[in-house]
Each structure stands twice: as C-alpha cells, then as structure tokens.
Scaffold this motif. Sequence first.
Motif, PDB file in Angstrom:
ATOM      1  N   GLU A  41      26.350 -29.449 146.743  1.00  0.00           N
ATOM      2  CA  GLU A  41      25.619 -29.905 147.642  1.00  0.00           C
ATOM      3  C   GLU A  41      25.810 -30.808 148.373  1.00  0.00           C
ATOM      4  N   ILE A  42      26.024 -30.867 149.834  1.00  0.00           N
ATOM      5  CA  ILE A  42      26.823 -32.051 150.539  1.00  0.00           C
ATOM      6  C   ILE A  42      25.491 -33.527 150.494  1.00  0.00           C
ATOM      7  N   LYS A  43      25.665 -34.298 149.795  1.00  0.00           N
ATOM      8  CA  LYS A  43      24.264 -35.347 150.354  1.00  0.00           C
ATOM      9  C   LYS A  43      25.255 -36.446 149.714  1.00  0.00           C
ATOM     10  N   ASP A  44      24.084 -37.326 150.506  1.00  0.00           N
ATOM     11  CA  ASP A  44      24.546 -39.003 149.668  1.00  0.00           C
ATOM     12  C   ASP A  44      24.381 -38.676 148.340  1.00  0.00           C
ATOM     13  N   ARG A  45      24.400 -39.816 147.369  1.00  0.00           N
ATOM     14  CA  ARG A  45      24.474 -40.261 146.050  1.00  0.00           C
ATOM     15  C   ARG A  45      24.109 -41.262 145.473  1.00  0.00           C
ATOM     16  N   VAL A  46      23.065 -41.606 144.219  1.00  0.00           N
ATOM     17  CA  VAL A  46      23.767 -42.637 143.875  1.00  0.00           C
ATOM     18  C   VAL A  46      24.326 -43.094 142.614  1.00  0.00           C
ATOM     19  N   TYR A  47      24.236 -44.285 142.078  1.00  0.00           N
ATOM     20  CA  TYR A  47      24.763 -44.045 140.551  1.00  0.00           C
ATOM     21  C   TYR A  47      24.835 -45.633 140.187  1.00  0.00           C
ATOM     22  N   TYR A  48      24.438 -45.365 138.964  1.00  0.00           N
ATOM     23  CA  TYR A  48      23.576 -46.560 138.164  1.00  0.00           C
ATOM     24  C   TYR A  48      24.764 -46.582 136.424  1.00  0.00           C
ATOM     25  N   LEU A  49      24.310 -47.964 136.404  1.00  0.00           N
ATOM     26  CA  LEU A  49      24.853 -47.982 135.012  1.00  0.00           C
ATOM     27  C   LEU A  49      23.885 -48.056 133.808  1.00  0.00           C
ATOM     28  N   LYS A  50      23.822 -47.347 132.672  1.00  0.00           N
ATOM     29  CA  LYS A  50      23.110 -47.106 131.580  1.00  0.00           C
ATOM     30  C   LYS A  50      23.077 -48.096 131.473  1.00  0.00           C
ATOM     31  N   GLY A  51      21.962 -48.752 130.380  1.00  0.00           N
ATOM     32  CA  GLY A  51      21.254 -49.532 129.808  1.00  0.00           C
ATOM     33  C   GLY A  51      20.760 -50.801 131.088  1.00  0.00           C
TER      34      GLY A  51
END
Length: 277
Positions: A41-51
């Motif tokens: 799926e082509i879309k913007d994505r956001v990633y976060y650090l765990k903790g």
Amino acid sequence: MAKKQETKKVEVEPQVETMVETVIAEEPKVRERLKPSNEWEIKDRVYYLKGNKKPISRSIKAANIYYFDEKKGYERELKYCQNQRTPFVDEMIGDQRLEHVIFRNGALFVEKSKTTLQKLLSLYHPHKDTIFYEHKPEVIASDEIEVLEMEADAILAARDMDVDMAEAIMRVEKGSNVSKMSSKELKRDLLIFARTNPALFLELATDENVQLRNFGIKATELGIIKLSSDQRNFLWGSNNRPVMTVPFDEHPYTALAHWFKTDEGMEIYANIEKRLN
C-alpha cells in the motif's frame, strides 16, 4: 457397372463446441494468475522508537544488516541507498550511495514516495519491533474495538446476573466482605468490576467452579463446616467429623468445589444446602 462411392459427412460442430468449452474452462485460470498478491500500500508512514525515551536524534543501522529470505533459503544483505530502488544489495545496480536513517525526537516520518525506505523499515529490518515500530492506526483501532466490545459484554452480563452468581464472583474479588454488603452495593461493585476488568469478569462468569467455591465459603462462614488450622481438612462444624481431605498443594476451597462434583461430594452438598435454606 461401377459401384457408387459413398461420401461421409464430416461433422464440425462438436469440435467447435469442444474448443469453446476449453477456452471457457481456461479463462478463470488466466484471471486467477493475473490477480495481484501481497500488494504494497502506497501511503505515508510513521515510525517510533520503542520505550519512553525520545532522544533528539537517534540513527539506526542502514547497512551491514541482513534479512533471512525463506523463499531463497539464505540471508540477504540489506542497505539503504538513496539512488537504488531496492534495499537488497544483490538486486542493486550501479553505484550505492548510502543514506542515514535518523529518528528525530523518537519519531521518523517517511513520505509515500520513499517506498524503498518504507519496505526496509516495515518488512525487512532486523530491529523492527525491537528498537522501533511502525505506527498502525487501523491495528490500534481494531484492538480498542475488541476491548470495548469485551467491556460491553461484561457489563451486560453483570446487569442481568442473579444475586447468587454475583456474590460468588465478587467473593473472588473482595473475599469475606461480600457477606456484609447489601444487594445494591453488591450490584454496584459487580458492574464496576465488569467495567474495569472485563476479561477476568467474563472468565469468572463462565467458570462453573465459582459458585461451588462460594457455596463452600458460605457454609464455612455459617459454621456448617469448618477448615482445620493446617488447611488440610474440612470438618463438620457440629461434631468435628471429617468431611474431606484437601489434596496436597491445592487451594482448600478450589479442592472442595471439585469434590462437590463427586458422588460422595454431591450427597454432602445436598446436606449443606438443606441447612443453608
């Protein structure tokens, strides 16, 4: 006189029909083969650090990392290069211009045009779900719906529950204090318990031993039976005659609930029930 030669008619129609049937039969296979599978799926994505920590900047490895490809049966080297269309080194063509992957304040926004980086982070990176994770609102919403539905089921079950079952469940939560509660207090605490801990409530509501444990505790509180000081034996309250022996390493009232289901236990249960009523 010469005999007339007989001419045989050639029937073409059955062959045409067979050909048509063959084409029709094969058409679904062709369509099935053309169906896309595992579409990205082509879309913007956001990633976060765990903790809980959110450093100003934190870089994660973008080279010298590997992904085990089950289809190929071996590990494949990964690298994020801004001029390549794949994160797999064995598929890269030409120069490899390495690019850093940096989280700012614990987050990394990757626009939809950077598909290579997204696939590296979402599918292949060995630190996925250990050092960082992809934010998936639809998954969070699905989990929240499941919790809300469970809470609703628990509250509805608590609302329609009879007093004896309610007392049995709340005795697990509050112990002997349940005996001092009015019916209104019992109903209120039952609904609160169902709302705050719906999973445990529903588990207790479907546990057939809960009522039997409550029955045994009530009989003990009223002195019909009693538990020895070493919690190894149940005795009749009037004459100290033994009722049952608690098996080693078992909770006394759980063991009593199981014992009430035996032939001997059912007779004692009926005897105690008459005295309770």
